[in-house]
Design an enzyme around this catalytic site. Sequence first.
Site, PDB file in Angstrom:
ATOM      1  N   LYS A 163       0.817  -1.216   0.000  1.00  0.00           N
ATOM      2  CA  LYS A 163       0.000   0.000   0.000  1.00  0.00           C
ATOM      3  C   LYS A 163       0.856   1.273   0.000  1.00  0.00           C
ATOM      4  O   LYS A 163       0.435   2.312  -0.491  1.00  0.00           O
ATOM      5  CB  LYS A 163      -0.921   0.033   1.223  1.00  0.00           C
ATOM      6  CG  LYS A 163      -1.758  -1.220   1.467  1.00  0.00           C
ATOM      7  CD  LYS A 163      -2.994  -1.260   0.616  1.00  0.00           C
ATOM      8  CE  LYS A 163      -4.017  -2.303   1.018  1.00  0.00           C
ATOM      9  NZ  LYS A 163      -3.585  -3.699   0.936  1.00  0.00           N
TER      10      LYS A 163
HETATM   11  C1  LIG Z   1      -4.096  -4.803   0.399  1.00  0.00           C
HETATM   12  C2  LIG Z   1      -3.261  -6.025   0.386  1.00  0.00           C
HETATM   13  C3  LIG Z   1      -3.501  -7.075  -0.525  1.00  0.00           C
HETATM   14  C4  LIG Z   1      -4.661  -7.076  -1.502  1.00  0.00           C
HETATM   15  O1  LIG Z   1      -4.522  -6.132  -2.522  1.00  0.00           O
HETATM   16  P1  LIG Z   1      -5.809  -5.693  -3.404  1.00  0.00           P
HETATM   17  O2  LIG Z   1      -5.333  -4.548  -4.206  1.00  0.00           O
HETATM   18  O3  LIG Z   1      -6.865  -5.306  -2.390  1.00  0.00           O
HETATM   19  O4  LIG Z   1      -6.215  -6.861  -4.211  1.00  0.00           O
HETATM   20  C5  LIG Z   1      -2.642  -8.166  -0.520  1.00  0.00           C
HETATM   21  N1  LIG Z   1      -1.632  -8.237   0.368  1.00  0.00           N
HETATM   22  C6  LIG Z   1      -1.379  -7.247   1.277  1.00  0.00           C
HETATM   23  C7  LIG Z   1      -0.256  -7.407   2.236  1.00  0.00           C
HETATM   24  C8  LIG Z   1      -2.175  -6.112   1.314  1.00  0.00           C
HETATM   25  O5  LIG Z   1      -1.917  -5.141   2.220  1.00  0.00           O
END
Ligand SMILES: *Cc1c(COP(=O)(O)O)cnc(C)c1O
Length: 464
Positions: free
Chosen positions: A108
Amino acid sequence: MRYVSTRGTAPELGFCDVLLAGLATDGGLYVPEVWPPLPDLSDVRSYAEAAAAVMAPFVGDEIPHDTFSKLCNDAYATFRHDAVVPLVQIGNDEWLLEQFHGPTLAFKDVALQLLGRLFDHVLSQRGQRVTIIGATSGDTGSAAIDAVKDCANVDIVILYPAGRTSAVQRRQMTTVDSPNVHTAAVEGNFDDCQDLVKAMFNDAAFRDRMGLSAVNSINWARVMAQIVYYVTACRSLRATADAGVTFSVPTGNFGNVLSGWIAREMGAPINDFIVASNSNDIMTRFINDNDMSARTVTPTVSPSMDIQVSSNFERLLFEINDRDGAMTAEQLRRFRHAGSLHIEADQVARWITPVFRAARFDDAATVAEIRRVYESSGQLIDPHTATGTAAVHALDATRDGRPVVTLATAHPAKFPEAVQQATGILPSLPMHMADIFDRVERINLVSNDLAAVQAFVEAAVTRH
Ligand SMILES: *Cc1c(COP(=O)(O)O)cnc(C)c1O
């Protein structure tokens, strides 16, 4: 570049308005009116330069290119690896793309570090202030807080379920000492937090008075920023159109994999995608069996993928419908009522089958996979990443000799219990976070009640 809503009736907007709006007024998501081709990257030397070049057509002339380049430089200078999102080999033709070298150790950060700087820039140009409100089950809240903690024009209030995040996740939020950062531990679960956020947005008087805004994963700028690492990974692997890369993507809201799909539309040499799920497998059921029906959320060892409705899928659905917003809106209305979405078999054959494969893994299989990867490569991986490598393995995706890249979405030390259970090794936090258990926490317990939460937000934002 102009942006249109996936539901067809909201006004077209430019980049800066789309950034601040998040959701379109018709309830849809903004997408660019066309997918631009990739720029020539032959002179590019760093991740930040690649980022500025790949995203330039989406920003258009709304931010001067020099300013935008500087925002990219600043955003990616916060990462602890020169390559920002580096590749690590774990097998023959098999790599990890490590997305966890940012300040809060999850993917993120790649989008949110840029988003915070874009918000601050646009708001200061316009002489505006906003209050960003969000609910988190862990990763998004800490990444959003870190991204805006030095922003002059943004207050942020993050709601999290008291007692239900990991200790590292909570401390990443509650130990940030900035006057514009506020967290509320809600006496409820994640869905309660999300409902409270929605209710605050639906209270028009409150929304306008507080200048509410959101940075959740449906914000176009987040999807845009994630396109870049698919492009840089293809470049590093010297991929060509004949030998395109397969990306395996641990998936929740479908945001990360959608960004890859856009990179492919723009011309990146990508063969296909593997969508990896935990027990919350709506996308896997859709891709494998054309069954998109929502079930209840099961808590797993990969909590950032515990999602039953993958909201970013709406952007792909709009493409499947040949960009017919009315049709997309109608399908989503039926999905909300009936709990399942129907897509014609010929559309699946055209849009889904050639580009997406999928597999799901329960907690036991995820933990076993962490052990398998450790034994075969010496790499410790987190439980989200493990669903991705497990899918590569289960589908025998390296069979035809193409490069296969699993997105490593979180640092193993962010989810130490599962890693220790699998390998006997307790992964250690990177140095900048080693003292997180010694830092002072500020915990504000708030009851699961709209009036109480609104009073908390109002007091927090006007106090400083
Ligand atoms: C948010 C997240 C995901 C999922 O990603 P999306 O874009 O919601 O499909 C997978 N792994 C981690 C560690 C995340 O923080």
